[in-house]
Scaffold this motif. Structure first.
Motif, PDB file in Angstrom:
ATOM      1  N   ALA A 431      10.192  21.047   0.883  1.00 39.26           N
ATOM      2  CA  ALA A 431       9.326  22.202   1.185  1.00 39.26           C
ATOM      3  C   ALA A 431       9.525  22.632   2.636  1.00 39.26           C
ATOM      4  O   ALA A 431       9.552  23.827   2.942  1.00 39.26           O
ATOM      5  CB  ALA A 431       7.872  21.838   0.927  1.00 39.26           C
ATOM      6  N   LEU A 432       9.707  21.639   3.530  1.00 40.18           N
ATOM      7  CA  LEU A 432       9.904  21.944   4.951  1.00 40.18           C
ATOM      8  C   LEU A 432      11.198  22.750   5.168  1.00 40.18           C
ATOM      9  O   LEU A 432      11.249  23.640   6.005  1.00 40.18           O
ATOM     10  CB  LEU A 432       9.983  20.632   5.736  1.00 40.18           C
ATOM     11  CG  LEU A 432      10.083  20.765   7.242  1.00 40.18           C
ATOM     12  CD1 LEU A 432       8.687  20.860   7.837  1.00 40.18           C
ATOM     13  CD2 LEU A 432      10.788  19.560   7.842  1.00 40.18           C
ATOM     14  N   ALA A 441       7.126  34.945   8.175  1.00 45.22           N
ATOM     15  CA  ALA A 441       5.924  34.665   8.959  1.00 45.22           C
ATOM     16  C   ALA A 441       5.804  33.187   9.312  1.00 45.22           C
ATOM     17  O   ALA A 441       5.178  32.824  10.305  1.00 45.22           O
ATOM     18  CB  ALA A 441       4.691  35.109   8.176  1.00 45.22           C
ATOM     19  N   LEU A 442       6.406  32.333   8.482  1.00 41.27           N
ATOM     20  CA  LEU A 442       6.294  30.896   8.724  1.00 41.27           C
ATOM     21  C   LEU A 442       7.451  30.350   9.563  1.00 41.27           C
ATOM     22  O   LEU A 442       7.510  29.165   9.836  1.00 41.27           O
ATOM     23  CB  LEU A 442       6.240  30.145   7.387  1.00 41.27           C
ATOM     24  CG  LEU A 442       5.017  30.444   6.517  1.00 41.27           C
ATOM     25  CD1 LEU A 442       5.104  29.681   5.212  1.00 41.27           C
ATOM     26  CD2 LEU A 442       3.739  30.069   7.251  1.00 41.27           C
ATOM     27  N   SER A 443       8.379  31.211   9.911  1.00 36.15           N
ATOM     28  CA  SER A 443       9.513  30.726  10.692  1.00 36.15           C
ATOM     29  C   SER A 443       9.285  30.876  12.197  1.00 36.15           C
ATOM     30  O   SER A 443      10.159  30.570  12.983  1.00 36.15           O
ATOM     31  CB  SER A 443      10.791  31.466  10.273  1.00 36.15           C
ATOM     32  OG  SER A 443      10.633  32.844  10.528  1.00 36.15           O
ATOM     33  N   VAL A 455      -0.478  22.128   6.876  1.00 37.09           N
ATOM     34  CA  VAL A 455      -0.367  22.090   5.402  1.00 37.09           C
ATOM     35  C   VAL A 455       0.474  20.890   4.952  1.00 37.09           C
ATOM     36  O   VAL A 455       0.012  20.071   4.147  1.00 37.09           O
ATOM     37  CB  VAL A 455       0.230  23.411   4.864  1.00 37.09           C
ATOM     38  CG1 VAL A 455       0.411  23.346   3.352  1.00 37.09           C
ATOM     39  CG2 VAL A 455      -0.683  24.577   5.228  1.00 37.09           C
ATOM     40  N   LEU A 456       1.707  20.808   5.488  1.00 32.04           N
ATOM     41  CA  LEU A 456       2.609  19.759   4.978  1.00 32.04           C
ATOM     42  C   LEU A 456       2.239  18.357   5.447  1.00 32.04           C
ATOM     43  O   LEU A 456       2.333  17.400   4.687  1.00 32.04           O
ATOM     44  CB  LEU A 456       4.055  20.054   5.392  1.00 32.04           C
ATOM     45  CG  LEU A 456       4.753  21.212   4.686  1.00 32.04           C
ATOM     46  CD1 LEU A 456       6.204  21.290   5.114  1.00 32.04           C
ATOM     47  CD2 LEU A 456       4.689  21.055   3.170  1.00 32.04           C
ATOM     48  N   PHE A 457       1.818  18.251   6.713  1.00 32.47           N
ATOM     49  CA  PHE A 457       1.613  16.899   7.249  1.00 32.47           C
ATOM     50  C   PHE A 457       0.166  16.414   7.199  1.00 32.47           C
ATOM     51  O   PHE A 457      -0.094  15.235   7.427  1.00 32.47           O
ATOM     52  CB  PHE A 457       2.145  16.806   8.688  1.00 32.47           C
ATOM     53  CG  PHE A 457       3.628  17.010   8.787  1.00 32.47           C
ATOM     54  CD1 PHE A 457       4.475  16.575   7.779  1.00 32.47           C
ATOM     55  CD2 PHE A 457       4.192  17.642   9.887  1.00 32.47           C
ATOM     56  CE1 PHE A 457       5.846  16.769   7.852  1.00 32.47           C
ATOM     57  CE2 PHE A 457       5.566  17.832   9.963  1.00 32.47           C
ATOM     58  CZ  PHE A 457       6.392  17.401   8.939  1.00 32.47           C
ATOM     59  N   PHE A 578      14.526  12.389   9.179  1.00 31.79           N
ATOM     60  CA  PHE A 578      15.060  13.417   8.288  1.00 31.79           C
ATOM     61  C   PHE A 578      14.190  14.678   8.228  1.00 31.79           C
ATOM     62  O   PHE A 578      14.650  15.710   7.755  1.00 31.79           O
ATOM     63  CB  PHE A 578      15.281  12.854   6.875  1.00 31.79           C
ATOM     64  CG  PHE A 578      16.620  12.196   6.739  1.00 31.79           C
ATOM     65  CD1 PHE A 578      17.780  12.951   6.717  1.00 31.79           C
ATOM     66  CD2 PHE A 578      16.734  10.818   6.680  1.00 31.79           C
ATOM     67  CE1 PHE A 578      19.028  12.354   6.626  1.00 31.79           C
ATOM     68  CE2 PHE A 578      17.967  10.199   6.584  1.00 31.79           C
ATOM     69  CZ  PHE A 578      19.117  10.973   6.560  1.00 31.79           C
ATOM     70  N   PHE A 579      12.960  14.580   8.688  1.00 28.98           N
ATOM     71  CA  PHE A 579      12.105  15.775   8.713  1.00 28.98           C
ATOM     72  C   PHE A 579      12.453  16.673   9.903  1.00 28.98           C
ATOM     73  O   PHE A 579      11.914  17.760  10.014  1.00 28.98           O
ATOM     74  CB  PHE A 579      10.624  15.373   8.767  1.00 28.98           C
ATOM     75  CG  PHE A 579      10.022  15.178   7.400  1.00 28.98           C
ATOM     76  CD1 PHE A 579      10.302  14.061   6.658  1.00 28.98           C
ATOM     77  CD2 PHE A 579       9.182  16.129   6.861  1.00 28.98           C
ATOM     78  CE1 PHE A 579       9.761  13.876   5.398  1.00 28.98           C
ATOM     79  CE2 PHE A 579       8.635  15.966   5.595  1.00 28.98           C
ATOM     80  CZ  PHE A 579       8.923  14.827   4.867  1.00 28.98           C
ATOM     81  N   HIS A 580      13.337  16.191  10.781  1.00 28.70           N
ATOM     82  CA  HIS A 580      13.664  17.005  11.952  1.00 28.70           C
ATOM     83  C   HIS A 580      14.948  17.799  11.749  1.00 28.70           C
ATOM     84  O   HIS A 580      15.850  17.831  12.586  1.00 28.70           O
ATOM     85  CB  HIS A 580      13.713  16.122  13.214  1.00 28.70           C
ATOM     86  CG  HIS A 580      12.348  15.705  13.623  1.00 28.70           C
ATOM     87  ND1 HIS A 580      11.649  14.715  12.957  1.00 28.70           N
ATOM     88  CD2 HIS A 580      11.506  16.188  14.568  1.00 28.70           C
ATOM     89  CE1 HIS A 580      10.458  14.594  13.497  1.00 28.70           C
ATOM     90  NE2 HIS A 580      10.341  15.477  14.479  1.00 28.70           N
TER      91      HIS A 580
END
Lengths: 674, 263
Positions: A431-432, A441-443, A455-457, A578-580
């Motif tokens: 999703a990330l 808008a989310l970028s 939201v995600l974390f 890996f989330f980075h």
């Protein structure tokens, strides 16, 4: 491995007519069919010279006759008289229909020029009033003959036009100066490798999965259903030995399938039934040896895979249900040789079943790389070993022979929570990657701050906890820690920065930071226009809290019973890394994540990790705003950072009370079990 | 109930088994079961379907781990010395559990070998069992071609193929005709004469009455009574085991009619 079980297992399997049929008879029958089909496809690509195609012409079309008679080879194309051309094309009486059409972008002057240059088709030009004429070819792509006729006619008409242009240039004493010639420099062996290779890999996977399926699915799932497995488990032979013995039996069947296929292929090659690229020379012998080796390790891998499916199923029917999607996925992966950009000297070789799809055409083409072959063999064997370990772990479970799971209440729910945590974080990671790149808008910095962090974390892990009835306070322990630990954490902030920068230097030549990625990051931060408090909040404080909630909180808690403290810190760090997103950031962030996980495990609280995380990120922001650069410092400074980080983390581990439920826990043991 | 732990081949003490079912929650399958089987004794576990007989036997045969309590077979704990326990027992589950594509002879040979029977004696042992169970005519036929009764005979022969000291049988006469049942009874007596300890579960009163030296009545995972038939008769003042069973259930506040319906 137990010799007696292996012997009787093989005896039972060889007496099963389904195994014999699927392992030996079916492949022996199917291989010539496959080779024959591939030969036919090969002929289709080069064309069949003896073929005669029928074409029709729409009347009246003056001038078009000149084009068709001049352009089309009379040995290959025969004209038919047509009344309703489209109807005849539809019914298959015609392969091609040729008619004249007016150019939609009509240029009358061009038409007049064409008419003056080519008097023999002047009528055709006049008819199109007087714009450049368009010759239209109608064909049917659902019919093989019609397709071939279309390709051939197009080629011949383009040749005809080129000849006309050449003639015109010659008549006017003009020379365009460039002559274009094309030549296929690939060898017949390489062309044949391209023709057979990709299909051979897929065929082998079909045969290996088909041949081993009955043996493997029956070996555990079938025996479980019949009850014979419980009688084996009551014998004095341990379950791992039983598992390995059964694996050996299935692997022997699978390797036998591979051997039969190699001999089958060799037979066709030796007797010249197919245009087989390995039939001559030293390369051919080594090619066969390499193919057999590759097929054998694939056989061993598929045996382990099938046995694992079998262990996961409580009955033969259920195993068949699992088998079907496995079959489809494996088949799709084995077609990797059809992907034009794939080479064996790439990451593809690290994926079982996919690697051979690319390597087999290379072996057939005589471009065998022994190192890649060894790598693929090792990958398959390692994957098989991993699958077998997982199978044995399943077989060791008490509920393996049926009945309910032995865990009680909360333990059972926690185990499910624990098992699904990594897939859940994989979903978050997807999703990330996907969401911000698809929603403008989310970028932005604020968008990412809100969506990624809140939201995600926070929201998603919170819902995940709630879904499995886990307490937030237990999963994300917020406990007071000693002052000396707080001081150590404060000192860890600059030390960690130095150590991470040193690490980046170390791996820089291997994983260089792409300039474009750095530019995009600076664009996102927009240091000049973003208020400083927003930078500190969105980069320093918010991630420090939210990411710690997700990684050192929920993720670490979900896995704390499955790993020892060091391994747990490592796993959490890798996931965090890996989330980075950008690859060059993975290692430094994973490195810092490892130390933050150690702090949580040492203290039993996420507060120290939050403090270090906020401090690290804020320190980085402050350094950026003040144009401070940690690059290019003397090496000993980084070493000091690293050593200082080790020492202080060691002290925190010594001083901390440990994480409940792990072996570092120094408090009341009853608390750890709660 | 007094337990002579040091002498009995099977001693079971406060054995419990709790399952967690996602739909039904916590299920107590066996609760504080205590009994012992003496050497050369035929011990019967008598109970209705779902009483906990199979779970108890599966714990004793090391297929399940007890939630609490202890059980020892030939001095070995089922939890901690499972491998040693397995060497001492022959276990027959409720299904025949045979390999369809092996012959009778191969089946007996296989189970004798994997259970560590001396290799030089295996052939004689297999021949003896084939002869004893009347399997001579079918010795080389594949199991898949045998009748249900013959399969059950092979299954029992397979259980004792390695000549274990303790034999655990879970409802062994299920699906057998009367002649085979009588032959099974004869086998039980032979095993007893050979000094073997036999623990078997049944819900057939007459079988328990005829074969067992001692009987434990198990219901809803608990042992309600345990003793010789005479002892149970004396306690209940009832002549037949069926009536004794009803009396025991009644004494423990259970509904005998409902229990008997599941028999």
């Amino acid at each position: 491995m137990n010799r007696i079980i292996l012997r009787y297992e093989l005896l039972g399997l060889l007496r099963d007519t389904r195994t014999i049929f699927l392992s030996v008879l079916l492949p022996v029958i199917l291989l010539p069919v496959l080779l024959f089909t591939l030969n036919k496809f090969g002929q289709r690509a080069t064309g069949d010279l003896d073929q005669t195609y029928h074409f029709g012409r729409v009347f009246p079309s003056p001038g078009l006759e000149v084009v068709t008679v001049s352009a089309l080879d009379p040995n290959e194309f025969r004209e038919m008289l047509v009344e309703d051309g489209e109807e005849m094309l539809k019914e298959g009486h015609l392969d091609l229909l040729i008619r004249l059409k007016k150019d939609e972008e009509s240029d009358k002057q061009l038409g007049r020029d064409v008419a003056s240059l080519y008097p023999d088709i002047g009528e055709m030009v006049e008819r199109t009033d007087p714009a450049r004429p368009v010759v239209e070819l109608l064909y049917r792509s659902d019919r093989e003959r019609s397709m071939r006729a279309y390709f051939k006619a197009t080629d011949q008409m383009l040749d005809f036009r080129e000849q006309r242009v050449k003639q015109l240039l010659a008549d006017n004493n003009a020379d365009i100066g460039v002559k274009l010639v094309a030549e296929d420099i690939s060898t017949p062996q390489e062309r044949a490798a391209r023709q057979y290779g990709p299909a051979l890999s897929a065929f082998m996977i079909l045969m290996l999965l088909g041949g081993g399926s009955v043996a493997a699915l029956d070996s555990l799932a079938g025996e479980r259903e019949r009850g014979t497995l419980s009688t084996l488990f009551v014998s004095s032979i341990g379950r791992p030995t039983i598992a390995w013995s059964k694996f050996c039996a299935v692997a022997i069947i699978s390797v036998a399938v591979a051997l039969v296929q190699i001999l089958n292929l060799a037979g066709y090659a030796i007797f010249g039934f197919v245009d087989w690229p390995l039939q001559s020379g030293q390369g051919g012998v080594w090619g066969f040896v390499a193919l057999f080796l590759l097929f054998s390790v694939e056989a061993i891998f598929t045996a382990a895979l099938l046995l694992h499916i079998s262990a996961r199923s409580s009955s033969f029917k259920e195993a068949q249900l699992f088998f079907f999607p496995t079959f489809l996925v494996s088949f799709a992966l084995s077609l990797s040789g059809l992907m034009p950009a794939f080479e064996s000297a790439s990451v593809v070789s690290l994926i079982p079943v996919t690697g051979p799809g690319v390597l087999i055409p290379e072996i057939l083409a005589g471009r065998l790389d022994p190192l890649i072959l060894a790598l693929q063999c090792a990958v398959h064997l390692l994957a098989a070993y991993g699958l077998m370990k997982a199978t044995i772990a399943l077989m060791q479970r008490e509920d393996f022979l049926g009945g309910q799971a032995p865990q009680h209440g909360k333990e059972l729910v926690f185990e499910q929570f624990s098992q699904r945590a990594l897939p859940f974080f994989a979903l978050l990671c997807a999703a990330l990657f996907v969401v911000p790149s698809n929603f403008a808008a989310l970028s932005t910095l604020k968008g990412q701050g809100l969506f990624n962090q809140l939201v995600l974390f926070v929201l998603c892990p919170y819902l995940f906890l709630k879904f499995y009835g886990q307490k937030v306070r237990t999963a994300v322990p917020v406990k007071r820690v000693d002052l000396r630990i707080v001081l150590a954490c404060l000192a860890l902030i600059p030390l960690g920065q130095l150590a991470a920068t040193g690490l980046s230097h170390l791996v820089g030549p291997l994983l260089p930071a792409p300039v474009k990625a750095l530019e995009m990051m600076m664009e996102l931060l927009d240091l000049e226009n973003t208020p400083h408090w927003q930078l500190f909040f969105l980069i320093g404080i918010l991630p420090g809290i939210c990411e710690e909630f997700a990684f050192r909180g929920v993720l670490l808690h979900s896995l704390h019973k499955r790993f020892g403290p060091w391994a747990l810190a490592f796993v959490v760090a890798v996931v965090f890394g890996f989330f980075h997103v950008n690859f060059f950031r993975v290692l430094p962030t994973a490195y810092l994540g490892f130390f933050m996980a150690l702090l949580t495990l040492a203290t039993g609280s996420v507060l120290p990790a939050m403090l270090v995380h906020i401090g690290n990120n804020s320190f980085a922001v402050w350094a950026m705003l003040n144009n401070m650069d940690f690059e290019g410092l003397p090496t000993y400074v980084y070493v000091v950072g690293f050593v200082g980080q080790l020492v202080l983390t060691g002290l925190v581990i010594k001083w901390g009370r440990g994480y409940p439920g792990t072996r570092w826990f120094k408090g009341d043991r009853s608390e750890s079990s709660s | 109930m007094e337990i002579e732990e040091t002498q009995s081949p099977i001693t079971v003490k406060e054995l419990c088994k709790v399952f967690q079912d996602e739909g039904r929650g916590k299920l107590v399958a066996v609760s504080n079961v205590t009994f012992d089987c003496r050497a050369g004794e035929i011990f019967g576990l008598l109970g209705t379907n779902g009483a906990g007989k199979t779970t108890t036997l599966r714990m004793l045969s090391t297929l399940l781990k007890p939630t609490s309590g202890s059980a020892r077979i030939m001095g070995h704990g089922v939890d901690k010395n499972a491998q040693d326990v397995r060497k001492s027992i022959g276990y027959l589950s409720t299904t025949t559990a045979l390999y369809p594509r092996l012959s009778c002879r191969e089946t007996l040979d296989f189970f004798a070998r994997i259970n560590g029977y001396p290799e030089n004696k295996i052939e004689n042992r297999v021949n003896h069992l084939v002869d004893r169970f009347g399997l001579t005519e079918y010795a080389d036929a594949r199991i898949e071609r045998l009748s249900t009764g013959m399969k059950q005979k092979v299954a029992i022969a397979r259980t004792v193929a390695h000549d274990p000291a303790v034999v655990i049988l879970d409802e062994p006469t299920n699906g057998l005709d009367i002649l085979n049942v009588l032959d099974f009874h004869k086998l039980m007596q032979e095993l007893q004469e050979a000094g073997k300890t036999v623990l078997f579960s049944t819900h057939t009163m007459s079988e328990a009455e005829k074969l067992c030296d001692r009987i434990a009545v198990i219901h809803r995972g608990k042992i309600l009574a345990c003793g010789t038939l005479d002892e149970l008769r004396e306690q209940s003042s009832q002549r037949y085991l069926e009536d004794i069973f009803v009396w025991i259930l009644d004494q423990h506040g259970e509904d005998p009619d409902a229990a008997l319906e599941t028999m």
